[in-house]
Design a protein around this motif. Structure first.
Motif, PDB file in Angstrom:
ATOM      1  N   GLY A 173       1.100  -1.122   0.115  1.00 15.90           N
ATOM      2  CA  GLY A 173      -0.071  -0.102  -0.073  1.00 15.90           C
ATOM      3  C   GLY A 173       0.710   1.322  -0.088  1.00 15.90           C
ATOM      4  O   GLY A 173       2.044   1.403   0.599  1.00 15.90           O
ATOM      5  N   GLU A 192      -3.591   0.619  -2.929  1.00 14.77           N
ATOM      6  CA  GLU A 192      -3.137  -0.856  -2.473  1.00 14.77           C
ATOM      7  C   GLU A 192      -2.299  -1.205  -3.865  1.00 14.77           C
ATOM      8  O   GLU A 192      -2.750  -1.153  -4.795  1.00 14.77           O
ATOM      9  CB  GLU A 192      -4.428  -1.568  -2.229  1.00 14.77           C
ATOM     10  N   THR A 233      -6.701  -0.914   2.980  1.00 19.36           N
ATOM     11  CA  THR A 233      -6.268   0.208   2.300  1.00 19.36           C
ATOM     12  C   THR A 233      -7.315   0.956   1.727  1.00 19.36           C
ATOM     13  O   THR A 233      -7.389   2.168   1.917  1.00 19.36           O
ATOM     14  CB  THR A 233      -5.059  -0.090   1.476  1.00 19.36           C
TER      15      THR A 233
END
Ligand code: G1P
Length: 291
Positions: A173, A192, A233
């Motif tokens: 991420g 991500e 994320t």
């Protein structure tokens, strides 16, 4: 210090480390002489986090066994008069209050964290990914303790970061953010595992997070993302539109033990910190002479 709980997602299938992880949890692979997850639980405990939920999946029972008592082994060590070893294995089962829950389907890290919703009961909590080990600098605070300081200062969510070379960026991420001061960023975006040309920076997410409870609502509303999985994320990306989220570059040596190369680096460097360091150093010298 705020008493917050720790959440350890450990239900992943470990596909970066097959065949070793076919039938054993990647979190149980030993880094030198200790399973990876034990280093990370020790980090939590050292920072005062003693209420821990480990999210496991099928085939991860050895992980729970590791943190349980082992009366037969204790009796055997007793008969051999090995008090230090008895103390060592007892300590593993007593160091924290560890709870377990099963993530029934491998629907992603975000989904795993959501299974901790009732455990964290609307309080801030920390998330630890056990394949990320951060060895503190000499005399320095450990990773989660560094982040707790920022959480206490701001009351906001805090994400652990590491600046990595370009070729490693697409494995993690990645954040965009405004620098507040040395090592501290206010996040403006997060993505991500982007391809390098789409990465907003080379500041990547390490598996350490402190969240306000609001993250749970965002996880509920997060649709499947990369790989068809519910990504943590992605929930951070909507959270930061509602509240401030900080990123902190962590001091210490970070190892990504989830793949064989990072695992090997960690194993060698922990061996060099062990009582057998001299022997290992000697061996490595003979090895480099041969290369
Ligand atoms: C996860 C997160 C990623 C983070 C990484 C840290 O990825 O999704 O954002 O950078 O952990 O290790 P995973 O390693 O589960 O693929």
């Amino acid at each position: 210090m705020t008493r917050i709980k720790g959440v350890f997602p450990a239900a992943g299938l470990g596909t970066r480390f097959l065949p070793a992880t076919k039938n054993q949890p990647k979190e149980m692979l030993p880094i030198y002489d200790k399973p990876a997850i034990q280093y990370v639980i020790e980090e939590a405990v050292a920072a005062g986090i003693e209420d821990i939920l480990v999210i496991i999946g099928r085939g991860k029972r050895t992980l729970a066994d590791h943190f349980d008592r082992h009366p037969e082994l204790e009796a055997f060590l007793e008969s051999k008069n090995k008090p230090e070893l008895i103390a060592m294995i007892r300590n593993i089962s007593e160091m924290a209050n560890i709870h377990y829950i099963r993530q029934k389907d491998a629907l992603g890290l975000g989904h795993a964290v959501l299974t901790a919703e009732s455990f964290v009961s609307n309080q801030p909590f920390a998330v630890f990914l056990a394949d990320d080990i951060v060895h503190p600098d000499n005399g320095g605070k450990n990773a989660i303790a560094q982040m707790l300081e920022i959480h206490e200062e701001t009351g906001c969510s805090v994400i652990g970061l590491e600046a990595v070379p370009d070729e490693k960026v697409p494995g993690y991420g990645v954040i965009a953010g405004n620098r507040i001061r040395e090592g501290l960023y206010e996040l403006t975006g997060v993505v991500e595992k982007p391809p390098i040309e789409k990465a907003p920076s080379n500041l990547t997410i390490v598996g350490r997070y402190i969240f306000t409870p609001a993250i749970m609502q965002h996880l509920h509303e997060t649709p499947p993302g990369r790989n068809g999985e519910i990504q943590l994320t992605d929930a951070v990306s909507t959270l930061l539109k509602k509240e401030k989220v900080y990123g902190l570059t962590l001091k210490g040596r970070r190892y990504d033990t989830g793949d064989p190369a990072g695992f090997l680096e960690a194993t060698i460097e922990y061996a060099l910190r062990s009582p057998h360091a001299d022997q290992v150093r000697q061996y490595l010298r003979t090895l480099t002479a041969k290369l």
